[in-house]
Motif scaffolding. Structure first.
Motif, PDB file in Angstrom:
ATOM      1  N   VAL A   9      -2.828   5.258  -1.414  1.00 28.83           N
ATOM      2  CA  VAL A   9      -2.366   6.660  -1.245  1.00 28.83           C
ATOM      3  C   VAL A   9      -3.585   7.710  -1.347  1.00 28.83           C
ATOM      4  N   THR A  10      -4.507   7.069  -2.084  1.00 32.96           N
ATOM      5  CA  THR A  10      -5.669   8.234  -2.227  1.00 32.96           C
ATOM      6  C   THR A  10      -6.793   7.658  -1.182  1.00 32.96           C
ATOM      7  N   SER A  11      -6.609   7.006  -0.217  1.00 39.76           N
ATOM      8  CA  SER A  11      -7.652   6.241   0.931  1.00 39.76           C
ATOM      9  C   SER A  11      -8.206   7.662   1.810  1.00 39.76           C
ATOM     10  N   SER A  12      -7.249   8.588   1.978  1.00 41.26           N
ATOM     11  CA  SER A  12      -7.908   9.578   2.905  1.00 41.26           C
ATOM     12  C   SER A  12      -8.645  10.681   1.998  1.00 41.26           C
ATOM     13  N   LEU A  13      -8.000  10.807   0.727  1.00 44.03           N
ATOM     14  CA  LEU A  13      -9.045  11.745  -0.049  1.00 44.03           C
ATOM     15  C   LEU A  13     -10.395  11.163  -0.435  1.00 44.03           C
ATOM     16  N   LEU A  14     -10.334   9.803  -0.673  1.00 40.81           N
ATOM     17  CA  LEU A  14     -11.639   9.096  -1.054  1.00 40.81           C
ATOM     18  C   LEU A  14     -12.778   9.125   0.357  1.00 40.81           C
ATOM     19  N   VAL A  52       6.040  29.177 -10.739  1.00 32.30           N
ATOM     20  CA  VAL A  52       6.800  28.013 -11.318  1.00 32.30           C
ATOM     21  C   VAL A  52       5.751  27.208 -12.125  1.00 32.30           C
ATOM     22  N   ASP A  53       6.016  27.024 -13.327  1.00 29.26           N
ATOM     23  CA  ASP A  53       4.989  26.497 -14.169  1.00 29.26           C
ATOM     24  C   ASP A  53       4.917  25.086 -13.403  1.00 29.26           C
ATOM     25  N   GLN A  54       3.598  24.345 -13.274  1.00 28.75           N
ATOM     26  CA  GLN A  54       3.570  22.931 -12.714  1.00 28.75           C
ATOM     27  C   GLN A  54       2.990  22.033 -13.932  1.00 28.75           C
ATOM     28  N   ASP A  55       3.331  20.898 -13.937  1.00 30.32           N
ATOM     29  CA  ASP A  55       2.867  19.867 -14.740  1.00 30.32           C
ATOM     30  C   ASP A  55       2.176  18.730 -13.963  1.00 30.32           C
ATOM     31  N   VAL A  56       2.368  18.860 -12.857  1.00 35.55           N
ATOM     32  CA  VAL A  56       1.830  17.827 -11.768  1.00 35.55           C
ATOM     33  C   VAL A  56       1.125  18.412 -10.705  1.00 35.55           C
ATOM     34  N   SER A  57      -0.100  17.950  -9.772  1.00 35.24           N
ATOM     35  CA  SER A  57      -0.476  18.376  -8.618  1.00 35.24           C
ATOM     36  C   SER A  57      -0.149  17.147  -7.666  1.00 35.24           C
ATOM     37  N   LYS A  58      -0.187  17.466  -6.314  1.00 34.85           N
ATOM     38  CA  LYS A  58       0.293  16.812  -5.275  1.00 34.85           C
ATOM     39  C   LYS A  58      -0.832  16.386  -4.214  1.00 34.85           C
ATOM     40  N   LEU A  59      -1.020  15.388  -3.783  1.00 32.97           N
ATOM     41  CA  LEU A  59      -2.000  15.049  -3.123  1.00 32.97           C
ATOM     42  C   LEU A  59      -1.338  14.490  -1.560  1.00 32.97           C
ATOM     43  N   LEU A  60      -1.719  15.076  -0.491  1.00 35.53           N
ATOM     44  CA  LEU A  60      -1.198  14.778   0.812  1.00 35.53           C
ATOM     45  C   LEU A  60      -1.349  13.658   1.443  1.00 35.53           C
ATOM     46  N   VAL A  61      -0.603  12.588   1.766  1.00 30.45           N
ATOM     47  CA  VAL A  61      -0.845  11.421   2.173  1.00 30.45           C
ATOM     48  C   VAL A  61      -0.497  11.548   3.569  1.00 30.45           C
ATOM     49  N   GLU A  62       0.785  12.036   4.030  1.00 37.16           N
ATOM     50  CA  GLU A  62       1.128  12.113   5.371  1.00 37.16           C
ATOM     51  C   GLU A  62       1.665  13.242   5.672  1.00 37.16           C
ATOM     52  N   GLY A  63       1.317  13.908   7.036  1.00 36.79           N
ATOM     53  CA  GLY A  63       1.869  15.218   7.566  1.00 36.79           C
ATOM     54  C   GLY A  63       1.284  16.162   7.399  1.00 36.79           C
ATOM     55  N   PRO A  84      -3.610  15.195   5.472  1.00 33.66           N
ATOM     56  CA  PRO A  84      -3.868  14.247   4.874  1.00 33.66           C
ATOM     57  C   PRO A  84      -5.206  14.098   4.114  1.00 33.66           C
ATOM     58  N   GLY A  85      -5.389  13.730   2.924  1.00 33.01           N
ATOM     59  CA  GLY A  85      -6.523  13.885   1.995  1.00 33.01           C
ATOM     60  C   GLY A  85      -6.685  15.111   1.098  1.00 33.01           C
ATOM     61  N   ASP A  86      -5.652  16.140   1.333  1.00 30.13           N
ATOM     62  CA  ASP A  86      -6.343  17.321   0.545  1.00 30.13           C
ATOM     63  C   ASP A  86      -5.075  17.190  -0.365  1.00 30.13           C
ATOM     64  N   PHE A  87      -5.665  17.767  -1.751  1.00 31.20           N
ATOM     65  CA  PHE A  87      -4.751  17.969  -2.812  1.00 31.20           C
ATOM     66  C   PHE A  87      -4.063  19.553  -2.355  1.00 31.20           C
ATOM     67  N   VAL A  88      -2.985  19.673  -2.358  1.00 30.14           N
ATOM     68  CA  VAL A  88      -2.265  20.943  -1.768  1.00 30.14           C
ATOM     69  C   VAL A  88      -2.099  21.979  -2.878  1.00 30.14           C
ATOM     70  N   ASP A  89      -2.215  21.640  -4.224  1.00 29.84           N
ATOM     71  CA  ASP A  89      -1.956  22.491  -5.455  1.00 29.84           C
ATOM     72  C   ASP A  89      -2.887  21.971  -6.800  1.00 29.84           C
ATOM     73  N   LEU A  90      -4.005  21.563  -6.261  1.00 29.60           N
ATOM     74  CA  LEU A  90      -4.765  21.059  -7.390  1.00 29.60           C
ATOM     75  C   LEU A  90      -5.202  22.311  -8.362  1.00 29.60           C
ATOM     76  N   HIS A  91      -5.042  23.780  -7.729  1.00 29.77           N
ATOM     77  CA  HIS A  91      -5.632  24.836  -8.590  1.00 29.77           C
ATOM     78  C   HIS A  91      -4.538  25.005  -9.672  1.00 29.77           C
ATOM     79  N   ALA A  92      -3.312  24.471  -9.567  1.00 27.30           N
ATOM     80  CA  ALA A  92      -2.423  24.645 -10.591  1.00 27.30           C
ATOM     81  C   ALA A  92      -2.817  23.908 -11.689  1.00 27.30           C
ATOM     82  N   PHE A  93      -3.669  22.868 -11.630  1.00 24.80           N
ATOM     83  CA  PHE A  93      -4.183  22.004 -12.781  1.00 24.80           C
ATOM     84  C   PHE A  93      -4.787  22.904 -13.895  1.00 24.80           C
ATOM     85  N   VAL A  94      -5.472  24.073 -13.678  1.00 24.36           N
ATOM     86  CA  VAL A  94      -6.008  24.894 -14.512  1.00 24.36           C
ATOM     87  C   VAL A  94      -5.459  26.124 -14.144  1.00 24.36           C
TER      88      VAL A  94
END
Length: 246
Positions: A9-14, A52-63, A84-94
């Protein structure tokens, strides 16, 4: 979720990160271990709701996924389109929450990375942490280019979006010089380019008649890539491909 299901699932990001720097197998394994699950979303469903507070971030795999907001008069403004390969809400990590919605534009699968696992990555893999930081910096560069695009003509604005998506999809093996799948509507394109659907329809017709491209049935068929790039004045340097980080 089993390792077999999560595998790849991380192959496109890598693939994307390796265009800009060297990622070791150990770092790739660390990123894989940060994924806890994969979720599927139907078109138009909200993936992450604003404020809305987030405790996860999501990596787009398909679509395809959009960042978007609703204006006071009810109109939608698409702020970004993720592939695909983009984190769609990594900003919410910080930031802990986003100031906009994240919405599926097509059927989408997203890998879930708990913030606790991402914190472990940033603590134990400083180089990988810098690469994730790099990816959010590229997101910001794309956002600035979209703002600059508001000063372009309608034809150049639409052409630029098609050029950008082709370049980003090509990196992860989902596009070539002849075209790519794009399961979006003309209304989506209008909301992403700050044009009316009528104006987008007219622009697409002009592009088709000029032999530049044909967009229909969820597919972009490019007839003249050189001409499309020229009309868009597309310069991919803001995407920071093939830049080895130091």
């Amino acid at each position: 979720m089993t390792d077999e299901v999560l595998g790849g699932v991380t192959s496109s990001l890598l693939t994307k990160l390796r265009r800009s720097d060297r990622i070791t197998e150990e770092e790739a394994d660390s990123l894989d271990r940060a994924i806890s699950d994969v979720e599927s979303y139907a078109p138009r469903s909200i993936i992450c709701r604003a404020h809305v507070d987030q405790d996860v971030s999501k990596l787009l795999v398909e679509g395809f996924v959009s960042r978007q907001c609703t204006l006071v008069d009810g109109r939608r403004q698409i702020l970004a389109i993720h592939v695909p390969g983009d984190f769609v809400d990594l900003h919410a990590f910080v930031l802990k929450y986003l100031d906009h919605d994240v919405v599926a534009l097509s059927p989408a699968k997203l890998a879930i990375a708990p913030h606790q696992a991402l914190r472990k990555v940033t603590d134990e893999e400083p180089h990988l942490a810098r690469m994730l930081w790099f990816s959010t910096a590229v997101d910001a560069a794309i956002h600035r280019e979209w703002i600059a695009s508001l000063g372009r003509s309608a034809m150049a604005r639409v052409a630029h979006l098609f050029c950008e998506l082709r370049a980003r999809l090509e990196v992860v093996g989902l596009a070539d010089r002849s075209g790519y799948a794009l399961p979006l509507t003309q209304v989506d394109l209008a909301d992403a380019t700050s044009l009316t659907p009528v104006h987008v329809n007219r622009t697409l017709r002009q592009m088709r008649e000029a032999g530049l491209l044909d967009f229909r049935s969820g597919r972009v068929e490019i007839g003249d890539l050189v001409g499309l790039i020229r009309i868009a004045a597309f310069d991919p340097r803001y995407l920071y491909f093939d830049r080895i980080a130091r």
